[in-house]
Design a protein around this motif. Sequence first.
Motif, PDB file in Angstrom:
ATOM      1  N   GLU A   1      63.748  39.340 110.604  1.00  0.00           N
ATOM      2  CA  GLU A   1      62.863  38.426 109.872  1.00  0.00           C
ATOM      3  C   GLU A   1      61.613  39.114 109.329  1.00  0.00           C
ATOM      4  O   GLU A   1      61.246  38.893 108.169  1.00  0.00           O
ATOM      5  CB  GLU A   1      62.501  37.242 110.769  1.00  0.00           C
ATOM      6  CG  GLU A   1      63.645  36.259 110.969  1.00  0.00           C
ATOM      7  CD  GLU A   1      63.263  35.096 111.857  1.00  0.00           C
ATOM      8  OE1 GLU A   1      62.210  35.194 112.536  1.00  0.00           O
ATOM      9  OE2 GLU A   1      64.016  34.098 111.897  1.00  0.00           O
TER      10      GLU A   1
ATOM     11  N   ARG B   1      60.685  39.347 105.320  1.00  0.00           N
ATOM     12  CA  ARG B   1      59.416  38.888 104.747  1.00  0.00           C
ATOM     13  C   ARG B   1      58.714  40.006 103.997  1.00  0.00           C
ATOM     14  O   ARG B   1      58.125  39.785 102.940  1.00  0.00           O
ATOM     15  CB  ARG B   1      58.514  38.341 105.856  1.00  0.00           C
ATOM     16  CG  ARG B   1      58.941  36.998 106.402  1.00  0.00           C
ATOM     17  CD  ARG B   1      57.821  36.344 107.203  1.00  0.00           C
ATOM     18  NE  ARG B   1      57.444  37.177 108.337  1.00  0.00           N
ATOM     19  CZ  ARG B   1      57.950  37.046 109.561  1.00  0.00           C
ATOM     20  NH1 ARG B   1      58.877  36.133 109.789  1.00  0.00           N
ATOM     21  NH2 ARG B   1      57.535  37.830 110.544  1.00  0.00           N
ATOM     22  N   HIS B   2      58.765  41.210 104.547  1.00  0.00           N
ATOM     23  CA  HIS B   2      58.094  42.338 103.903  1.00  0.00           C
ATOM     24  C   HIS B   2      58.754  42.701 102.578  1.00  0.00           C
ATOM     25  O   HIS B   2      58.062  43.038 101.605  1.00  0.00           O
ATOM     26  CB  HIS B   2      58.104  43.544 104.840  1.00  0.00           C
ATOM     27  CG  HIS B   2      57.424  44.758 104.281  1.00  0.00           C
ATOM     28  ND1 HIS B   2      56.049  44.844 104.155  1.00  0.00           N
ATOM     29  CD2 HIS B   2      57.933  45.927 103.785  1.00  0.00           C
ATOM     30  CE1 HIS B   2      55.741  46.021 103.620  1.00  0.00           C
ATOM     31  NE2 HIS B   2      56.861  46.684 103.385  1.00  0.00           N
TER      32      HIS B   2
END
Length: 343
Positions: A44, A48-49
């Motif tokens: 996750e 997101r990055h």
Amino acid sequence: MRHDSATLLILLAVVAVLFWFVPDVVLIVFAGCLLAVALRAAGEPVARHLGIAPHWGVMIVALISLVVIGLGLWLGFNSLAAQAREFTQAVPRVLQQLTGLVDGLPGSEWLKQQVSPEKMEPAAQTAASVAVRGVSGTLGALGNFLLIVLLGLYIASDPTLYRRGALALLSPGLRPRAEATLNAMAHSLRGWLLGQMFGMVFTGVVIFLGLWAMGIPLAGLLAILTALFNFMPYIGPVLGCLPAILIAASQDPSMIPWVIALFFASQNIEGNFLTPMVQKQASDVPPALLLGAQALFGTGLGFLGILLAAPITAAAMAAIKVSYVEGWVEGPADQEEKHIIRP
């Protein structure tokens, strides 16, 4: 209310039947869920990055892990294999030297007879035959490992799908509390995994540096074994310490207290300070409860049961807290308190 109770009783009966008839299957599924929690926790942040979907983050983490493990095995296979052969060859010599240490003590003559060449040769032949018979077991273990990996990848890629399926088996009145229970279990497993991974790395590095500084052979192999055994709290460090003691005894028996002190210090620092700090809000499993769970699972379910006793206990404690203590024991009192008219 009756419908909720009937649904819960049916599910508990199904779980009990599965544990009774096919406990290995239940453990394999739980191991897959544990791997899914780990992959999801690592995937996750990556997603997101990079601004991608979470399942792609999981796939990236899984691919990187496979590449790193493959490279590690390829680069370190020859060295580890040589160290493992050296360790195997050193075992008879270690046993002979240990008999010299206990010479004159009660039972020393019996011990000398047991480790004599005449006794060791039949034992070696027996061990060889057991190893041959164990090939099929090894293949079965590899098959189970592959199944666990596939389960972890599928569940981590889309956990919502399997969560909805599990909640659909419950009556509507139980679904909110069941969802909260699943969330608490996932949070507890994440915290436990984070603490264990950190503890394994810390223990492996400390043991390697300590054994290397003391001049103990096979420091790399012993450190890796200790780190892997450290996945099992309390029992694992004891198992990891035994090979190091044997190697130290074969080189210089005076080093045995220092080796024991090294393992004792690293385990206390990791278990009492570092791991609780990393786990933070994750509930720690009481040592007595964990040892009892390891004994229970080990007796009934073998090595896989011992290996998974700690995460199963952590998940069970989270489930009991949310579904039983907060949902049933404290629930009625809270409801009654709401109806009390305060001045």
